[in-house]
Design an enzyme around this catalytic site. Structure first.
Site, PDB file in Angstrom:
ATOM      1  N   GLY A 237      81.594  -7.120  -2.117  1.00 21.47           N
ATOM      2  CA  GLY A 237      81.725  -8.228  -1.327  1.00 21.47           C
ATOM      3  C   GLY A 237      81.308  -7.997  -0.037  1.00 21.47           C
ATOM      4  N   GLU A 278      81.505  -0.563  -5.527  1.00 25.43           N
ATOM      5  CA  GLU A 278      80.380  -0.783  -6.447  1.00 25.43           C
ATOM      6  C   GLU A 278      79.215  -2.111  -5.806  1.00 25.43           C
ATOM      7  OE1 GLU A 278      83.050  -1.572  -9.694  1.00 25.43           O
ATOM      8  OE2 GLU A 278      83.245  -3.827  -9.190  1.00 25.43           O
ATOM      9  N   PRO A 279      78.713  -1.618  -4.553  1.00 20.75           N
ATOM     10  CA  PRO A 279      77.823  -2.813  -4.215  1.00 20.75           C
ATOM     11  C   PRO A 279      76.489  -3.028  -4.433  1.00 20.75           C
ATOM     12  CG  PRO A 279      78.267  -0.615  -2.710  1.00 20.75           C
ATOM     13  CD  PRO A 279      78.673  -0.273  -4.024  1.00 20.75           C
ATOM     14  N   GLY A 280      76.177  -4.253  -4.627  1.00 24.01           N
ATOM     15  CA  GLY A 280      74.979  -4.690  -5.041  1.00 24.01           C
ATOM     16  C   GLY A 280      74.104  -5.316  -3.750  1.00 24.01           C
ATOM     17  N   ARG A 317      68.083 -18.550  -5.701  1.00 25.38           N
ATOM     18  CA  ARG A 317      69.405 -18.586  -5.005  1.00 25.38           C
ATOM     19  C   ARG A 317      69.315 -19.903  -3.944  1.00 25.38           C
ATOM     20  NH1 ARG A 317      70.710 -15.446  -1.636  1.00 25.38           N
ATOM     21  NH2 ARG A 317      72.863 -14.939  -2.234  1.00 25.38           N
ATOM     22  N   TYR A 321      72.517 -21.333  -5.009  1.00 23.63           N
ATOM     23  CA  TYR A 321      73.887 -21.253  -4.304  1.00 23.63           C
ATOM     24  C   TYR A 321      73.794 -22.052  -2.923  1.00 23.63           C
ATOM     25  CZ  TYR A 321      74.504 -17.119  -7.250  1.00 23.63           C
ATOM     26  OH  TYR A 321      74.657 -16.317  -8.355  1.00 23.63           O
ATOM     27  N   CYS A 347      57.713 -28.218 -11.796  1.00 23.28           N
ATOM     28  CA  CYS A 347      57.819 -29.708 -11.966  1.00 23.28           C
ATOM     29  C   CYS A 347      59.372 -30.086 -12.129  1.00 23.28           C
ATOM     30  CB  CYS A 347      57.112 -30.446 -13.362  1.00 23.28           C
ATOM     31  SG  CYS A 347      55.434 -30.176 -12.882  1.00 23.28           S
TER      32      CYS A 347
HETATM   33  C1  LIG Z   1      78.083  -8.416  -8.949  1.00 25.96           C
HETATM   34  C2  LIG Z   1      79.293  -7.231  -8.899  1.00 25.96           C
HETATM   35  C3  LIG Z   1      79.259  -6.596  -7.915  1.00 25.96           C
HETATM   36  C4  LIG Z   1      78.458  -6.413  -6.827  1.00 25.96           C
HETATM   37  O1  LIG Z   1      78.416  -7.616  -5.935  1.00 25.96           O
HETATM   38  P1  LIG Z   1      77.438  -7.757  -4.429  1.00 25.96           P
HETATM   39  O2  LIG Z   1      78.202  -8.819  -4.059  1.00 25.96           O
HETATM   40  O3  LIG Z   1      76.418  -7.729  -4.948  1.00 25.96           O
HETATM   41  O4  LIG Z   1      77.885  -6.349  -3.747  1.00 25.96           O
HETATM   42  C5  LIG Z   1      80.204  -5.597  -8.049  1.00 25.96           C
HETATM   43  N1  LIG Z   1      80.950  -5.513  -9.110  1.00 25.96           N
HETATM   44  C6  LIG Z   1      81.028  -6.443 -10.032  1.00 25.96           C
HETATM   45  C7  LIG Z   1      82.016  -6.287 -10.921  1.00 25.96           C
HETATM   46  C8  LIG Z   1      80.120  -7.382  -9.986  1.00 25.96           C
HETATM   47  O5  LIG Z   1      80.180  -8.163 -11.174  1.00 25.96           O
END
Ligand SMILES: *Cc1c(COP(=O)(O)O)cnc(C)c1O
Length: 420
Positions: A237, A278-280, A317, A321, A347
């Site tokens: 988050g 677990e950051p993305g 996105r 969103y 289209c």
């Molecule tokens: C998508 C997801 C994340 C990554 O969230 P970000 O907002 O990209 O940091 C982490 N944990 C879980 C379980 C997710 O589904």
């Protein structure tokens, strides 16, 4: 120390600009064609190290990169090299991680709403599984009481900006509600299963650190119910800036406060647990840009459209969103600024930006969309039977093609042409 850190961040962000220079990006668009995604490996590394440093006071820290943000196997290899683990949400992402060289113990499987069979398959591969509903928990625990399981809790806390602590999210499909802890404990007792971790991922942006810490307290309270924990996973988050004026999660402050609280909790618990994240987005969003070429500049009675050789098939996105990605005209960066609506070529309404101030656009110019590292390529499709773009990784001063642009064969692949 603080001044040194600020100077460091400044120096690095200055270097970002050096590595992802307009001339470099234009050359990539020329060499690899457009549209194309470009990722800066050093920026990814910088973000990874920044997060690690923020939590350096915690004895055992584990960062599991969320694969779904950007799942190219070469990017996964980069994370493996950095010492990261990965967070996967499907058996396919898990297999991709194994193929990229991750050991099963460096992988956590955190799906939502998948079948018991898929969870069993993951467990068989030796990765850490995470279960987020009572039904599967009971079935899995009954069949495999010895396999360690992490459970996903829904703390019902929504980080809704400012200081609002909303007990919302009651309708969220994710996690086991904290109100169901008594039933959860009974299932664990009856099956005699081994709960080795607890987890939350609220999915909201952490705009206010106090709200996040409040949710963490709920997790600590829940943790006290289990005697066999090895880790607590705080999900993600972390918010990154997309446009001017955006708030960014203050990672350094969060690191300072949560580390201290976590260390206190470990003392109370009587064991050095691992703190996991677990950051993305935080790790890859700003490292990526998307380059697209302007096909047409179209003046209508009310607006000027710049139509690029892409659409929401490649970057969804903004439409999905309402996300705002900054757009720069790197072919004419010093041009006079004018207002444009940047749209795509499919289209369907596929608006990237409405009434944006961008330096004067001519046909064939290359536009650069910022923050294109996370949830961009990984959400791309073939809609309108278009090819998905190429991906390029800038690594140690060299541009590496890490995914070829699709070809017509890819469009036909798996289609079965019957004779009618
Ligand atoms: C998508 C997801 C994340 C990554 O969230 P970000 O907002 O990209 O940091 C982490 N944990 C879980 C379980 C997710 O589904």
């Amino acid at each position: 120390m603080f001044i040194m850190w600020i100077t460091y961040i400044f120096a690095i962000s200055h270097k970002d600009k050096e590595r992802m220079k307009d001339s470099t990006l234009l050359q990539i668009a020329k060499d690899f064609g457009s549209p194309v995604y470009v990722y800066d490996a050093e920026k990814i590394e910088f973000q990874y190290k920044r997060l690690t440093k923020a939590f350096s006071k915690v004895k055992n820290l584990k960062l599991n990169y969320a694969v779904k943000a950007l799942s190219n196997i070469s990017v996964l290899r980069l994370f493996n090299k950095l010492g990261s683990g990965i967070d996967t949400v499907s058996i396919q992402e898990l297999r991709l991680g194994l193929k990229a060289g991750f050991k099963p113990e460096d992988i956590i499987f955190t799906p939502n709403g998948v079948s018991l069979e898929e969870i069993e398959e993951a467990a068989k591969l030796g990765v850490q599984i995470n279960i987020d509903n009572l039904s599967i928990l009971e079935q899995f625990g009954t069949k495999h009481p010895k396999v360690p399981v992490c459970i996903r809790i829904n703390p019902h806390v929504m980080a809704g900006g400012n200081t609002n602590i909303s007990v919302g999210h009651i309708d969220s499909k994710f996690g086991i509600s904290i109100h169901q802890i008594p039933l959860l404990l009974r299932i664990v007792e009856n099956t005699n299963m081994n709960i080795n971790g607890i987890h939350m991922h609220t999915g909201s942006d952490i705009l206010d650190i106090d709200v996040f810490l409040y949710a963490s307290e709920i997790l600590f309270d829940t943790a006290k119910n289990f005697k066999t924990l090895q880790f607590i996973d705080f999900g993600s988050g972390f918010k990154v800036p997309y446009k001017k004026g955006d708030i960014e999660t203050n990672i350094e402050e969060l690191g300072e406060k949560l580390s201290q609280r976590f260390n206190e909790f470990c003392k109370e618990y009587g064991k050095d647990l691992t703190l996991a994240f677990e950051p993305g987005k935080f790790l890859v969003s700003e490292a990526g840009v998307f380059l697209a070429k302007v096909n047409v500049v179209k003046q209508t009675t009310s607006t000027v459209f710049a139509q690029v050789d892409s659409g929401f098939n490649h970057l969804i996105r903004p439409m999905l969103y309402g996300s705002q990605h900054d757009i720069l005209n790197i072919s004419n960066p010093k041009g006079r600024e004018r207002f444009y609506s940047v749209v795509g070529y499919i289209c369907e309404t596929d608006t990237f930006a409405n009434n944006r101030r961008i330096s004067e656009i001519n046909e064939n110019d290359i536009l650069c969309f910022k923050n294109a590292g996370a949830y961009c390529y990984s959400m791309a499709s073939n809609y309108n039977s278009r090819y998905r773009p190429a991906e390029v990784l800038l690594y140690k001063g060299k541009a590496h093609l890490i995914r070829k642009r699709e070809t017509f064969d890819d469009i036909l692949n798996n289609q079965v042409e019957i004779v009618l």
